[in-house]
Design a protein around this motif. Structure first.
Motif, short mmCIF file in Angstrom:
data_model
loop_
_atom_site.label_atom_id
_atom_site.label_comp_id
_atom_site.label_asym_id
_atom_site.label_seq_id
_atom_site.Cartn_x
_atom_site.Cartn_y
_atom_site.Cartn_z
N LEU A 151 83.32 60.39 26.46
CA LEU A 151 84.26 61.51 26.32
C LEU A 151 83.84 62.69 27.19
O LEU A 151 84.70 63.37 27.77
CB LEU A 151 84.36 61.94 24.86
CG LEU A 151 85.09 60.96 23.93
CD1 LEU A 151 85.02 61.45 22.49
CD2 LEU A 151 86.53 60.77 24.37
N LEU A 152 82.54 62.93 27.31
CA LEU A 152 82.07 63.99 28.20
C LEU A 152 82.36 63.64 29.66
O LEU A 152 82.73 64.52 30.44
CB LEU A 152 80.58 64.25 28.00
CG LEU A 152 80.20 64.95 26.70
CD1 LEU A 152 78.68 65.02 26.56
CD2 LEU A 152 80.79 66.35 26.64
N VAL A 153 82.23 62.38 30.02
CA VAL A 153 82.58 61.96 31.39
C VAL A 153 84.05 62.27 31.66
O VAL A 153 84.40 62.85 32.69
CB VAL A 153 82.30 60.45 31.60
CG1 VAL A 153 82.95 59.95 32.89
CG2 VAL A 153 80.80 60.18 31.63
N LEU A 212 88.68 67.37 23.82
CA LEU A 212 87.67 66.32 23.98
C LEU A 212 86.29 66.81 23.56
O LEU A 212 85.53 66.08 22.91
CB LEU A 212 87.65 65.81 25.42
CG LEU A 212 88.85 64.97 25.85
CD1 LEU A 212 88.86 64.78 27.37
CD2 LEU A 212 88.85 63.64 25.14
N LEU A 213 85.99 68.04 23.89
CA LEU A 213 84.70 68.59 23.50
C LEU A 213 84.59 68.76 21.98
O LEU A 213 83.51 68.53 21.40
CB LEU A 213 84.44 69.93 24.20
CG LEU A 213 84.14 69.80 25.69
CD1 LEU A 213 84.13 71.16 26.35
CD2 LEU A 213 82.84 69.06 25.93
N PHE A 214 85.67 69.12 21.33
CA PHE A 214 85.68 69.19 19.87
C PHE A 214 85.37 67.82 19.26
O PHE A 214 84.63 67.71 18.29
CB PHE A 214 87.02 69.69 19.33
CG PHE A 214 87.09 71.17 19.13
CD1 PHE A 214 86.41 71.78 18.08
CD2 PHE A 214 87.86 71.97 19.96
CE1 PHE A 214 86.48 73.14 17.88
CE2 PHE A 214 87.93 73.33 19.77
CZ PHE A 214 87.23 73.93 18.72
N VAL A 215 85.95 66.77 19.83
CA VAL A 215 85.70 65.41 19.33
C VAL A 215 84.23 65.04 19.54
O VAL A 215 83.59 64.46 18.65
CB VAL A 215 86.64 64.39 20.00
CG1 VAL A 215 86.28 62.96 19.60
CG2 VAL A 215 88.10 64.70 19.66
N VAL A 216 83.67 65.39 20.70
CA VAL A 216 82.25 65.14 20.95
C VAL A 216 81.39 65.85 19.91
O VAL A 216 80.45 65.25 19.37
CB VAL A 216 81.86 65.56 22.38
CG1 VAL A 216 80.34 65.52 22.57
CG2 VAL A 216 82.54 64.66 23.41
N VAL A 217 81.71 67.09 19.62
CA VAL A 217 80.96 67.82 18.60
C VAL A 217 81.04 67.09 17.26
O VAL A 217 80.01 66.90 16.59
CB VAL A 217 81.46 69.29 18.47
CG1 VAL A 217 80.88 69.96 17.24
CG2 VAL A 217 81.10 70.08 19.73
N ALA A 218 82.22 66.67 16.89
CA ALA A 218 82.38 65.95 15.61
C ALA A 218 81.56 64.66 15.61
O ALA A 218 80.86 64.36 14.62
CB ALA A 218 83.86 65.66 15.36
N PHE A 219 81.64 63.88 16.68
CA PHE A 219 80.88 62.63 16.76
C PHE A 219 79.38 62.89 16.65
O PHE A 219 78.66 62.17 15.96
CB PHE A 219 81.17 61.89 18.07
CG PHE A 219 82.46 61.12 18.10
CD1 PHE A 219 83.32 61.06 17.00
CD2 PHE A 219 82.84 60.45 19.25
CE1 PHE A 219 84.50 60.34 17.05
CE2 PHE A 219 84.02 59.73 19.31
CZ PHE A 219 84.85 59.68 18.20
N LEU A 220 78.90 63.91 17.36
CA LEU A 220 77.47 64.16 17.36
C LEU A 220 76.98 64.80 16.07
O LEU A 220 75.83 64.60 15.68
CB LEU A 220 77.08 64.96 18.60
CG LEU A 220 77.27 64.19 19.91
CD1 LEU A 220 76.95 65.06 21.12
CD2 LEU A 220 76.45 62.91 19.93
N VAL A 221 77.83 65.53 15.38
CA VAL A 221 77.47 66.00 14.03
C VAL A 221 77.27 64.78 13.13
O VAL A 221 76.30 64.72 12.36
CB VAL A 221 78.54 66.96 13.45
CG1 VAL A 221 78.39 67.13 11.96
CG2 VAL A 221 78.46 68.31 14.15
N LEU A 222 78.17 63.82 13.20
CA LEU A 222 78.02 62.59 12.43
C LEU A 222 76.73 61.86 12.81
O LEU A 222 76.00 61.37 11.95
CB LEU A 222 79.22 61.67 12.63
CG LEU A 222 80.54 62.15 12.05
CD1 LEU A 222 81.68 61.23 12.50
CD2 LEU A 222 80.47 62.22 10.53
N SER A 271 77.62 70.76 23.80
CA SER A 271 79.08 70.69 23.59
C SER A 271 79.57 71.83 22.72
O SER A 271 80.63 72.40 22.99
CB SER A 271 79.44 69.34 22.97
OG SER A 271 79.08 68.29 23.83
N ALA A 272 78.83 72.17 21.68
CA ALA A 272 79.23 73.29 20.82
C ALA A 272 79.24 74.60 21.58
O ALA A 272 80.16 75.42 21.44
CB ALA A 272 78.30 73.38 19.60
N LEU A 273 78.23 74.81 22.42
CA LEU A 273 78.19 76.04 23.24
C LEU A 273 79.37 76.10 24.21
O LEU A 273 79.99 77.16 24.37
CB LEU A 273 76.87 76.14 24.00
CG LEU A 273 75.65 76.51 23.19
CD1 LEU A 273 74.38 76.41 24.04
CD2 LEU A 273 75.78 77.90 22.59
#
Length: 130
Positions: free
Chosen positions: A13-15, A112-122, A77-79
Motif C-alpha cells: 500500500l505504501l508503494v 491509503l496511508l490511513f489503511v496502512v496505519v490501521a493495518f500496522l496498529v493491528l 505513516s501516522a506522521l
C-alpha cells in the motif's frame, strides 16, 4: 525473519501511495510549474525528495520483516497522515489552487496511508491474518 501478512500488505500500500504521490508531484513540478511556490522542480528536490527516500527505507523494512519494521512503518505513516491533514491540505493544497486531479490524488494518498496505519496498529497489537 519473514514479514507478516499485515506488514507485506502495508508495504504494498505504501508503494502504491508513494508512486501515486511521486507521479503527482512530478506533474505539479512540470506541467503546473509556477502555479504556487511549491510547483517547480527545485521545490520538489528541496521539499519532497527526502520524503520519498524515507518512504523507500520504510517500505524495505516492512518487506524484509525486521523486528521493528511495523513500529517504524506505523510512526512514519501516522506522521505523514497528520502532516497531510493538518498542514498539507489547509496550506499547500489551497495555495496550489486545486482541481479535480489534486483532490483525487490527495484522497487516494491519504486514504491509503490511513489503511496502512490501521493495518500496522493491528500488527503491533499482535493481530495476525492467516
Amino acid at each position: 525473519m519473514h514479514p507478516s501478512l499485515l506488514e507485506t500488505l502495508s508495504a504494498w500500500l505504501l508503494v502504491v501511495a508513494f508512486t501515486i504521490s511521486l507521479a503527482y508531484e512530478l506533474w505539479r513540478a512540470t506541467a503546473k510549474a509556477g502555479t504556487s511556490r511549491h510547483d517547480s522542480l527545485p521545490a520538489f528536490l528541496i521539499q519532497d525528495l527526502w520524503l520519498y527516500l524515507v518512504a523507500a527505507i520504510v517500505i524495505v523494512l516492512l518487506f524484509t520483516g525486521v523486528s521493528f519494521a511495523a513500529w517504524v512503518g506505523l510512526v512514519f505513516s501516522a506522521l505523514v497522515v497528520l502532516v497531510s491533514v493538518f498542514y498539507y491540505n489547509p496550506v499547500i493544497m489551497l495555495e496550489r489552487k486545486p482541481g479535480l486531479i489534486d483532490w483525487v490524488e490527495d484522497l487516494l494518498y491519504t486514504g491509503l496511508l490511513f489503511v496502512v496505519v490501521a493495518f500496522l496498529v493491528l500488527e503491533v497489537a499482535g493481530f495476525r491474518l492467516r
